[in-house]
Design a protein around this motif. Structure first.
Motif, mmCIF file in Angstrom:
data_model
loop_
_atom_site.group_PDB
_atom_site.id
_atom_site.type_symbol
_atom_site.label_atom_id
_atom_site.label_comp_id
_atom_site.label_asym_id
_atom_site.label_seq_id
_atom_site.Cartn_x
_atom_site.Cartn_y
_atom_site.Cartn_z
ATOM 1 N N MET A 1 -23.146 -19.493 -10.035
ATOM 2 C CA MET A 1 -22.662 -18.883 -11.273
ATOM 3 C C MET A 1 -21.181 -19.205 -11.454
ATOM 4 S SD MET A 1 -22.693 -14.904 -12.442
ATOM 5 C CE MET A 1 -21.919 -14.380 -13.964
ATOM 6 N N THR A 2 -20.812 -19.670 -12.632
ATOM 7 C CA THR A 2 -19.429 -20.050 -12.905
ATOM 8 C C THR A 2 -18.597 -18.857 -13.356
ATOM 9 O OG1 THR A 2 -20.095 -22.281 -13.552
ATOM 10 C CG2 THR A 2 -17.932 -21.538 -14.276
ATOM 11 N N ILE A 3 -17.403 -18.728 -12.791
ATOM 12 C CA ILE A 3 -16.458 -17.686 -13.189
ATOM 13 C C ILE A 3 -15.574 -18.257 -14.288
ATOM 14 C CG2 ILE A 3 -14.573 -16.189 -12.448
ATOM 15 C CD1 ILE A 3 -15.665 -16.454 -9.584
ATOM 16 N N LEU A 22 -7.331 -23.388 -10.366
ATOM 17 C CA LEU A 22 -8.575 -22.647 -10.574
ATOM 18 C C LEU A 22 -9.662 -23.517 -11.184
ATOM 19 C CD1 LEU A 22 -6.993 -19.322 -11.863
ATOM 20 C CD2 LEU A 22 -7.957 -19.771 -9.598
ATOM 21 N N ASP A 23 -9.291 -24.365 -12.124
ATOM 22 C CA ASP A 23 -10.279 -25.208 -12.790
ATOM 23 C C ASP A 23 -10.862 -26.264 -11.857
ATOM 24 O OD1 ASP A 23 -11.569 -25.364 -15.324
ATOM 25 O OD2 ASP A 23 -10.575 -27.264 -15.713
ATOM 26 N N SER A 24 -10.159 -26.537 -10.763
ATOM 27 C CA SER A 24 -10.645 -27.538 -9.809
ATOM 28 C C SER A 24 -11.712 -26.982 -8.872
ATOM 29 C CB SER A 24 -9.471 -28.078 -8.978
ATOM 30 O OG SER A 24 -8.965 -27.081 -8.101
ATOM 31 N N GLN A 25 -11.890 -25.661 -8.903
ATOM 32 C CA GLN A 25 -12.903 -25.040 -8.044
ATOM 33 C C GLN A 25 -14.292 -25.242 -8.631
ATOM 34 O OE1 GLN A 25 -11.864 -23.727 -5.042
ATOM 35 N NE2 GLN A 25 -9.940 -24.604 -5.819
ATOM 36 N N PRO A 26 -15.286 -25.517 -7.805
ATOM 37 C CA PRO A 26 -16.636 -25.786 -8.310
ATOM 38 C C PRO A 26 -17.297 -24.605 -9.020
ATOM 39 C CG PRO A 26 -16.646 -25.539 -5.919
ATOM 40 C CD PRO A 26 -15.211 -25.625 -6.329
ATOM 41 N N ASP A 27 -16.835 -23.395 -8.707
ATOM 42 C CA ASP A 27 -17.444 -22.203 -9.306
ATOM 43 C C ASP A 27 -16.557 -21.550 -10.350
ATOM 44 O OD1 ASP A 27 -15.582 -21.469 -7.417
ATOM 45 O OD2 ASP A 27 -16.638 -19.651 -6.817
ATOM 46 N N MET A 28 -15.509 -22.261 -10.818
ATOM 47 C CA MET A 28 -14.586 -21.675 -11.789
ATOM 48 C C MET A 28 -14.333 -22.611 -12.960
ATOM 49 S SD MET A 28 -11.734 -19.873 -9.323
ATOM 50 C CE MET A 28 -12.255 -18.835 -7.936
ATOM 51 N N SER A 29 -14.073 -22.009 -14.121
ATOM 52 C CA SER A 29 -13.760 -22.786 -15.322
ATOM 53 C C SER A 29 -12.711 -22.049 -16.139
ATOM 54 C CB SER A 29 -15.018 -23.000 -16.167
ATOM 55 O OG SER A 29 -14.707 -23.668 -17.379
ATOM 56 N N VAL A 30 -11.576 -22.689 -16.375
ATOM 57 C CA VAL A 30 -10.533 -22.102 -17.218
ATOM 58 C C VAL A 30 -10.878 -22.446 -18.668
ATOM 59 C CG1 VAL A 30 -8.092 -22.083 -17.813
ATOM 60 C CG2 VAL A 30 -8.784 -22.254 -15.414
ATOM 61 N N VAL A 31 -11.280 -21.435 -19.433
ATOM 62 C CA VAL A 31 -11.744 -21.658 -20.800
ATOM 63 C C VAL A 31 -10.612 -21.618 -21.814
ATOM 64 C CG1 VAL A 31 -14.065 -20.799 -20.296
ATOM 65 C CG2 VAL A 31 -12.305 -19.197 -21.080
ATOM 66 N N ASP A 109 -5.028 -20.857 -1.648
ATOM 67 C CA ASP A 109 -6.279 -20.268 -1.171
ATOM 68 C C ASP A 109 -6.369 -18.786 -1.509
ATOM 69 O OD1 ASP A 109 -6.988 -22.723 -0.192
ATOM 70 O OD2 ASP A 109 -6.546 -22.249 1.916
ATOM 71 N N ASP A 110 -5.233 -18.086 -1.443
ATOM 72 C CA ASP A 110 -5.234 -16.659 -1.759
ATOM 73 C C ASP A 110 -5.478 -16.418 -3.245
ATOM 74 O OD1 ASP A 110 -4.772 -16.006 0.875
ATOM 75 O OD2 ASP A 110 -2.597 -15.860 0.643
ATOM 76 N N LEU A 111 -4.971 -17.308 -4.091
ATOM 77 C CA LEU A 111 -5.209 -17.206 -5.525
ATOM 78 C C LEU A 111 -6.698 -17.335 -5.825
ATOM 79 C CD1 LEU A 111 -4.367 -17.241 -8.540
ATOM 80 C CD2 LEU A 111 -4.082 -19.731 -8.302
ATOM 81 N N VAL A 112 -7.314 -18.351 -5.261
ATOM 82 C CA VAL A 112 -8.747 -18.591 -5.481
ATOM 83 C C VAL A 112 -9.568 -17.425 -4.957
ATOM 84 C CG1 VAL A 112 -10.695 -20.067 -4.861
ATOM 85 C CG2 VAL A 112 -8.491 -21.096 -5.452
ATOM 86 N N HIS A 113 -9.213 -16.949 -3.768
ATOM 87 C CA HIS A 113 -9.939 -15.816 -3.182
ATOM 88 C C HIS A 113 -9.801 -14.570 -4.053
ATOM 89 C CE1 HIS A 113 -11.472 -12.951 -0.269
ATOM 90 N NE2 HIS A 113 -10.341 -12.259 -0.362
ATOM 91 N N ALA A 114 -8.593 -14.329 -4.545
ATOM 92 C CA ALA A 114 -8.346 -13.144 -5.363
ATOM 93 C C ALA A 114 -9.207 -13.147 -6.622
ATOM 94 C CB ALA A 114 -6.878 -13.078 -5.747
ATOM 95 N N VAL A 115 -9.316 -14.284 -7.267
ATOM 96 C CA VAL A 115 -10.128 -14.389 -8.483
ATOM 97 C C VAL A 115 -11.590 -14.094 -8.161
ATOM 98 C CG1 VAL A 115 -11.017 -15.974 -10.223
ATOM 99 C CG2 VAL A 115 -8.573 -15.962 -9.675
ATOM 100 N N ARG A 116 -12.071 -14.615 -7.061
ATOM 101 C CA ARG A 116 -13.472 -14.374 -6.686
ATOM 102 C C ARG A 116 -13.717 -12.902 -6.380
ATOM 103 N NH1 ARG A 116 -13.353 -19.678 -3.227
ATOM 104 N NH2 ARG A 116 -14.205 -21.193 -4.718
ATOM 105 N N VAL A 117 -12.762 -12.278 -5.707
ATOM 106 C CA VAL A 117 -12.889 -10.854 -5.370
ATOM 107 C C VAL A 117 -12.959 -10.006 -6.635
ATOM 108 C CG1 VAL A 117 -11.644 -8.873 -4.402
ATOM 109 C CG2 VAL A 117 -11.816 -10.995 -3.097
ATOM 110 N N VAL A 118 -12.042 -10.246 -7.557
ATOM 111 C CA VAL A 118 -11.999 -9.470 -8.791
ATOM 112 C C VAL A 118 -13.228 -9.739 -9.659
ATOM 113 C CG1 VAL A 118 -10.748 -9.196 -10.966
ATOM 114 C CG2 VAL A 118 -9.497 -9.228 -8.821
ATOM 115 N N ALA A 119 -13.647 -10.986 -9.729
ATOM 116 C CA ALA A 119 -14.826 -11.334 -10.532
ATOM 117 C C ALA A 119 -16.078 -10.640 -10.007
ATOM 118 C CB ALA A 119 -15.035 -12.849 -10.531
ATOM 119 N N ALA A 120 -16.106 -10.395 -8.699
ATOM 120 C CA ALA A 120 -17.256 -9.733 -8.084
ATOM 121 C C ALA A 120 -17.239 -8.227 -8.297
ATOM 122 C CB ALA A 120 -17.293 -10.044 -6.590
ATOM 123 N N GLY A 121 -16.186 -7.733 -8.945
ATOM 124 C CA GLY A 121 -16.113 -6.308 -9.245
ATOM 125 C C GLY A 121 -15.331 -5.493 -8.247
#
Length: 219
Positions: A1-3, A22-31, A109-121
């Motif tokens: 699932m893309t964030i 962030l856009d370079s991550q396989p599960d993220m897209s900066v819209v 790495d902390d930036l990417v992790h933080a986005v995933r944590v917040v996206a997960a609720g």
């Protein structure tokens, strides 16, 4: 699932740098990207992203007001950007509904992790610096001990869960404290949020302090 993300910062180099990472991550897209609070709100309304990375100080409308609008209108999670000399804004950002905050010199790495944590609720409350800042903000503001509906709607175990949330504990740590399974903790956390009408764990921390259940400096 893309964030899906919107990145908002009035400094173009900072904004584009975060967006590129962030856009370079396989599960993220900066819209979309935004240069101020007004543009950030417009981008969120247009794209309905999962996460809004939002600078606190911006022209036309600052990040705190933008966060208040976004959190009030949508289900988009807000992750605030700040610097050490802007710590006075942290509590206001959390109170506006933000799910946490990052320092602008955050590691990739902390930036990417933080986005995933917040996206997960979840929320970014584990680092000791965050808990210390919340302590400082609550102490300095001397807000009245109030809660949206009152803690009497909670069971004793739910009050214990709220107290541990206020201390910044993860589900696993709460489970160890209460000697129950993580699944049971998730149920308690969900009940606390639902009964108190809260968006996420960050708001639960605010209520734990403002209700007087947890005192600044109390661990």
């Amino acid at each position: 699932m893309t964030i899906n993300l919107v990145v908002a910062d009035d400094q173009e180099l900072v904004r584009s740098g975060f967006a590129m990472i962030l856009d370079s991550q396989p599960d993220m897209s900066v819209v979309a990207e935004a240069g101020d609070g007004v543009e950030a709100i417009e981008a969120v309304r247009r794209h309905r992203p999962d996460v809004l990375l939002l600078d606190i100080r911006m022209p036309r409308m600052d990040g705190i007001e933008a966060a208040r609008v976004v959190c009030g209108e949508t289900g988009t999670k807000v992750l605030m950007l700040t610097t050490f000399d802007q710590d006075d804004y942290v509590y206001d950002a959390l109170h506006a509904g933000a799910s946490g905050f990052l320092l602008k010199d955050v590691r990739r790495d902390d930036l990417v992790h933080a986005v995933r944590v917040v996206a997960a609720g979840d929320s970014l409350l584990a680092p000791a610096v965050t808990r210390r800042l919340i302590d400082d903000m609550v102490r300095s503001r001397r807000r009245p001990a109030v809660s949206p509906v009152g803690l009497d709607v909670l069971t004793e175990r739910e009050r214990e869960t709220l107290l541990l949330l206020g201390r910044g504990l993860s589900n696993a740590e709460i489970a160890a404290e209460l000697v129950v399974s993580e699944h049971t903790v998730k149920t308690h956390v969900s009940n606390v949020l639902t009964k108190l009408g809260l968006r996420d764990r960050v708001q639960a921390v605010v209520v734990a302090y403002e209700s007087g259940l947890l005192q600044p400096g109390n661990r």
